[in-house]
Design an enzyme around this catalytic site. Structure first.
Site, short mmCIF file in Angstrom:
data_model
loop_
_atom_site.label_atom_id
_atom_site.label_comp_id
_atom_site.label_asym_id
_atom_site.label_seq_id
_atom_site.Cartn_x
_atom_site.Cartn_y
_atom_site.Cartn_z
N SER A 73 -8.03 -5.41 -13.15
CA SER A 73 -7.37 -6.31 -12.19
C SER A 73 -8.30 -7.38 -11.61
CB SER A 73 -6.79 -5.51 -11.04
OG SER A 73 -5.55 -4.97 -11.42
N LYS A 76 -7.59 -10.91 -12.42
CA LYS A 76 -6.48 -11.67 -11.81
C LYS A 76 -6.98 -12.84 -10.97
CE LYS A 76 -3.59 -7.49 -11.64
NZ LYS A 76 -3.18 -6.34 -10.79
N TYR A 198 -1.83 -10.92 -20.68
CA TYR A 198 -2.20 -10.16 -19.48
C TYR A 198 -3.00 -8.90 -19.86
CZ TYR A 198 -1.72 -6.99 -15.54
OH TYR A 198 -1.99 -6.09 -14.53
N TYR A 250 -5.29 -4.25 -2.59
CA TYR A 250 -3.95 -3.63 -2.62
C TYR A 250 -3.55 -3.10 -1.25
CZ TYR A 250 -5.06 -4.13 -7.46
OH TYR A 250 -5.44 -4.64 -8.65
N VAL A 268 -8.93 -0.93 -11.79
CA VAL A 268 -8.78 0.52 -12.03
C VAL A 268 -9.86 1.13 -12.91
CG1 VAL A 268 -6.31 0.82 -11.60
CG2 VAL A 268 -7.08 0.09 -13.86
O1 DON Z 1 -1.69 -3.62 -15.32
C1 DON Z 1 -2.44 -2.65 -15.27
O2 DON Z 1 -2.01 -1.56 -14.97
C2 DON Z 1 -3.92 -2.80 -15.52
N1 DON Z 1 -4.17 -3.54 -16.68
C3 DON Z 1 -4.63 -3.45 -14.38
C4 DON Z 1 -4.46 -2.69 -13.15
C5 DON Z 1 -5.56 -2.72 -12.18
O3 DON Z 1 -6.74 -2.83 -12.44
C6 DON Z 1 -5.07 -2.47 -10.85
N2 DON Z 1 -6.18 -2.16 -10.01
N3 DON Z 1 -6.49 -1.48 -9.21
#
Ligand code: DON
Length: 350
Positions: A73, A76, A198, A250, A268
């Protein structure tokens, strides 16, 4: 543990401080590695790196700062910058808001009235933003994105194909969100293409030092402090910092801004990227996450650095405005050494 005093800040004392922090938090084993993307479950829970890169290109690092992981993430922030450059602020605001949600990063929600996703830091908003990246086809869009990441990092980067495939085959919530946004006209017909891009941006591999350089580039008004490349128009840096500050962590964003007081973004895979505007970039990598998806060791390290040096943006002592000035422009007393032994201090060109 007694940490070094912030009163006499030098390159050497700052390096020693980071090393003490690393020793203090290495034994912290709380949290769990993300496993909803199967490939991420393979991460080593003991891996732990901290890196700071100043706006004048000095590097302070300890631990596993050269272990590769997928950016997830944290991407982003940068893709939002790219879309702003492609379309301008006013148009972007018609497609994605700037409002924190208080919900989980993968919540399937849109703004009731406008039907926009709430902000570019949650999955729905990020997918909408990614769908706006300009290019004549998927390859050109991917290449433009990789070029943008290269400018922020200072070297070529790659997509981890195993993680990409893992996300692509298990990303049902993201797929559901993309279709919901298509229903409301927030993204166009190229739904699968937007999702692939994405998933690819999330699967870009970086190390902790790369992340710190990216953060330092934001801190340095969009100019990479190592290569001096303008990675993003300086006029959009405020947009990135604003959404990082309000939405980057978040449903922990409120507590984070209260306790740490700095714009940040987590992912994540266990990375946290923090910007001290006009001063330095900080990155922590440690895969075990708390319930909200933020690195457990990462949160503790960032809290301690911010509190110890008075870096909270609204701290009345305003230490953050003169941090690098106090640190000096040269490493003190330690030979330039960023050779991956985890105890380096110096510049990336050493
Ligand atoms: O969309 C997703 O689930 C992952 N590619 C990215 C999520 C993410 O890193 C959220 N972070 N805490």
């Amino acid at each position: 543990m007694t940490l070094t005093s912030a009163g006499s800040l030098t390159g050497q004392s700052f390096q020693a401080f980071l090393e003490e922090l690393h020793r203090k938090y290495q034994p912290l084993t709380d949290g769990a590695i993300a496993n909803y993307i199967p490939e991420l479950a393979k991460a080593d829970p003991d891996c732990f790196g901290i890196c700071v890169v100043t706006k004048d290109g000095h590097v302070y690092e300890v631990g596993n700062t050269q272990t590769l992981f997928t950016i997830q993430s944290i991407s982003k922030v940068f893709v939002y910058g790219m879309a702003l450059q492609d379309h301008g602020r006013d148009y972007l605001l018609t497609r994605v808001g700037v409002e924190p949600t208080g919900d989980a990063f993968n919540a399937i929600i849109l703004d009731e009235q406008s039907k926009r996703p709430y902000n570019p830091m949650v999955n729905a908003g990020a997918i909408a933003v990614t769908s706006l990246i300009k290019g004549t086809g998927p390859t050109e869009r991917l290449n433009r994105m990789l070029d943008m990441f290269r400018d922020f990092i200072g070297h070529d980067i790659f997509v981890d194909v195993s993680v990409f495939m893992s996300e692509r085959t298990t990303g049902h919530r993201n797929r559901a969100m993309a279709h919901l946004m298509r229903n409301f006209g927030m993204i166009d017909d190229r739904i699968d293409e937007a999702l692939d891009l994405y998933f690819q941006q999330c699967s870009v591999t970086v190390d902790c030092r790369d992340l710190a350089v990216m953060a330092a580039t934001i801190a340095n008004h969009g100019i990479n402090p190592i290569t001096h490349t303008q990675a993003l128009d300086s006029g959009y840096i405020r947009d990135l910092l604003s959404v990082m500050y309000t939405c980057g962590m978040y449903n922990f964003a409120g507590q984070w801004s209260h306790e740490v007081g700095l714009p940040a973004k987590s992912g994540v895979s266990g990375g946290i990227m923090v910007v001290v505007p006009n001063q330095f970039g900080l990155a922590v990598f440690s895969p075990p996450l708390d319930a909200r998806g933020n690195s457990v060791r990462g949160i503790e390290v960032c809290k301690e650095i911010s509190n110890h040096y008075g870096l909270h943006l609204f701290d009345s002592s305003m230490n953050c405005t003169r941090f690098v000035q106090q640190l000096g422009t040269k490493p003190h007393g330690i030979d330039g050494n960023s050779n991956g032994d985890g105890k380096g201090i110096g510049t990336l060109s050493d």
